[in-house]
Design an enzyme around this catalytic site. Structure first.
Site, short mmCIF file in Angstrom:
data_model
loop_
_atom_site.label_atom_id
_atom_site.label_comp_id
_atom_site.label_asym_id
_atom_site.label_seq_id
_atom_site.Cartn_x
_atom_site.Cartn_y
_atom_site.Cartn_z
CG ASP A 12 37.35 -2.38 14.77
OD1 ASP A 12 36.27 -2.30 14.14
OD2 ASP A 12 37.55 -3.24 15.65
CG HIS A 29 30.31 3.07 8.93
ND1 HIS A 29 31.34 2.37 9.50
CD2 HIS A 29 29.23 2.24 8.96
CE1 HIS A 29 30.91 1.17 9.86
NE2 HIS A 29 29.64 1.06 9.55
CG LEU A 123 50.49 9.70 2.34
CD1 LEU A 123 51.50 9.15 3.34
CD2 LEU A 123 49.25 10.20 3.07
CB SER A 188 40.34 -8.33 11.47
OG SER A 188 39.94 -8.31 12.82
C1 IPE Z 1 38.31 -5.00 10.54
O1 IPE Z 1 37.31 -4.67 11.43
C2 IPE Z 1 37.94 -4.50 9.17
C3 IPE Z 1 37.98 -3.06 9.00
C4 IPE Z 1 38.34 -2.17 9.87
C5 IPE Z 1 37.59 -2.61 7.68
P1 IPE Z 1 36.13 -5.68 11.81
O2 IPE Z 1 35.25 -4.96 12.77
O3 IPE Z 1 35.49 -6.17 10.57
O4 IPE Z 1 36.91 -6.88 12.49
P2 IPE Z 1 36.43 -7.95 13.56
O5 IPE Z 1 35.13 -8.50 13.06
O6 IPE Z 1 36.25 -7.22 14.86
O7 IPE Z 1 37.53 -8.94 13.63
C1 IPE Z 2 35.18 -0.31 11.33
O1 IPE Z 2 34.22 -0.07 12.29
C2 IPE Z 2 34.70 -0.01 9.94
C3 IPE Z 2 34.39 -1.21 9.15
C4 IPE Z 2 34.62 -2.43 9.48
C5 IPE Z 2 33.80 -0.97 7.85
P1 IPE Z 2 33.15 -1.16 12.68
O2 IPE Z 2 31.96 -0.98 11.79
O3 IPE Z 2 33.73 -2.52 12.69
O4 IPE Z 2 32.78 -0.70 14.14
P2 IPE Z 2 32.59 -1.64 15.40
O5 IPE Z 2 33.82 -2.48 15.53
O6 IPE Z 2 31.36 -2.45 15.14
O7 IPE Z 2 32.42 -0.70 16.54
MG MG Z 3 34.70 -3.62 14.10
#
Ligand code: IPE
Ligand code: IPE
Ligand code: MG
Length: 238
Positions: A12, A29, A123, A188
């Site tokens: 995240d 990303h 792995l 999450s």
């Molecule tokens: C969890 O992150 C999902 C992934 C890392 C793929 P999110 O950014 O979607 O989660 P919330 O919205 O902060 O809970």
């Molecule tokens: C995690 O990073 C990747 C996905 C959920 C796909 P985020 O896109 O949630 O990044 P933040 O949390 O908004 O910074």
């Molecule tokens: Mg996020």
């Protein structure tokens, strides 16, 4: 020191990483894929058996269409581009999650990489894509109920191990260490069944900044935890 056999990661913070640098979210990303490549390599070197990473949740469809399409094509391209390296590193790749909503191109890339790496014995890399813990449990319940109705399972004999066989990848062992980057302290909807006794490790760093050294720090933290599983510590006390 004991290396956790199964590590799960909630990757995240990509969007915030990009914003902190004045960049568009999608740059975060892309940087996240680079970080993952390094962490996969390090996990293999350390002798971790399984690594399960959260790449797209069943809730991530709520994001703007442009971000969702970007994530879909980034995933597809990454699978295609990394396939050879992963194969040569003896990594076995599996994708867990609901496949129904995914495009033909994404499904093709998933099938290709799973087939290519199926016989690898290094792995085990599970990528949770269009994954939700509740969706997985619901899909499991649907199949169990069907098997009960057809007499393939006996409701009175059903065990936790039997249920485990209905998960997306039944071979995924119990999670020992679950890492979340990006500073939030929540699951999450990740691996609800498999993380029942996982040790949780939260890290402030945004995912694109997470390195092999950070993985080692998380493992060091795991190594000094006392895991009791509801029992008592082995102190010699009666
Ligand atoms: C969890 O992150 C999902 C992934 C890392 C793929 P999110 O950014 O979607 O989660 P919330 O919205 O902060 O809970
Ligand atoms: C995690 O990073 C990747 C996905 C959920 C796909 P985020 O896109 O949630 O990044 P933040 O949390 O908004 O910074
Ligand atoms: Mg996020």
């Amino acid at each position: 020191m004991k290396i956790p056999s199964h590590i799960a990661i909630i990757m995240d913070g990509n969007g915030r990483w990009a914003r902190s640098k004045g960049l568009a979210r999608h740059k975060g990303h892309q940087a996240g894929v680079q970080a993952l490549t390094g962490v996969v390599r390090k996990a293999g070197e350390l002798g971790v058996s399984s690594l399960t990473v959260y790449a797209f949740s069943t809730e991530n469809w709520k994001r703007p269409g442009s971000e969702v399409s970007f994530l879909m094509s980034l995933f597809q391209q990454t699978l295609l581009r990394q396939a050879r390296d992963l194969f040569e590193n003896n990594t076995k790749v599996r994708v867990i999650g609901r496949r129904a909503q995914l495009s033909r191109g994404v499904l093709k890339a998933i099938n290709q990489i799973e087939e290519l790496t199926a016989k690898n014995e290094g792995l085990e890399l599970n990528i949770a894509f269009n994954y939700g813990g509740r969706a997985e449990i619901l899909d499991m319940v649907r199949r169990v109920v069907d098997d009960l109705a057809k007499g393939r399972q006996d409701i009175n004999q059903l065990t936790e191990e039997d249920l485990q066989q209905y998960l997306y990848n039944p071979a995924i062992p119990e999670i020992e260490l679950l890492i979340r980057t990006g500073g939030e302290q929540r699951l999450s909807n990740y691996l609800l069944w498999q993380s029942a006794y996982a040790e949780l490790y939260f890290c402030e760093k945004y995912w694109p900044d997470f390195t092999g050294e950070d993985l080692i720090k998380a493992i060091n933290s795991f190594q000094i935890r006392s895991r009791r599983f509801g029992g008592l510590e082995e102190t010699g006390d009666q």
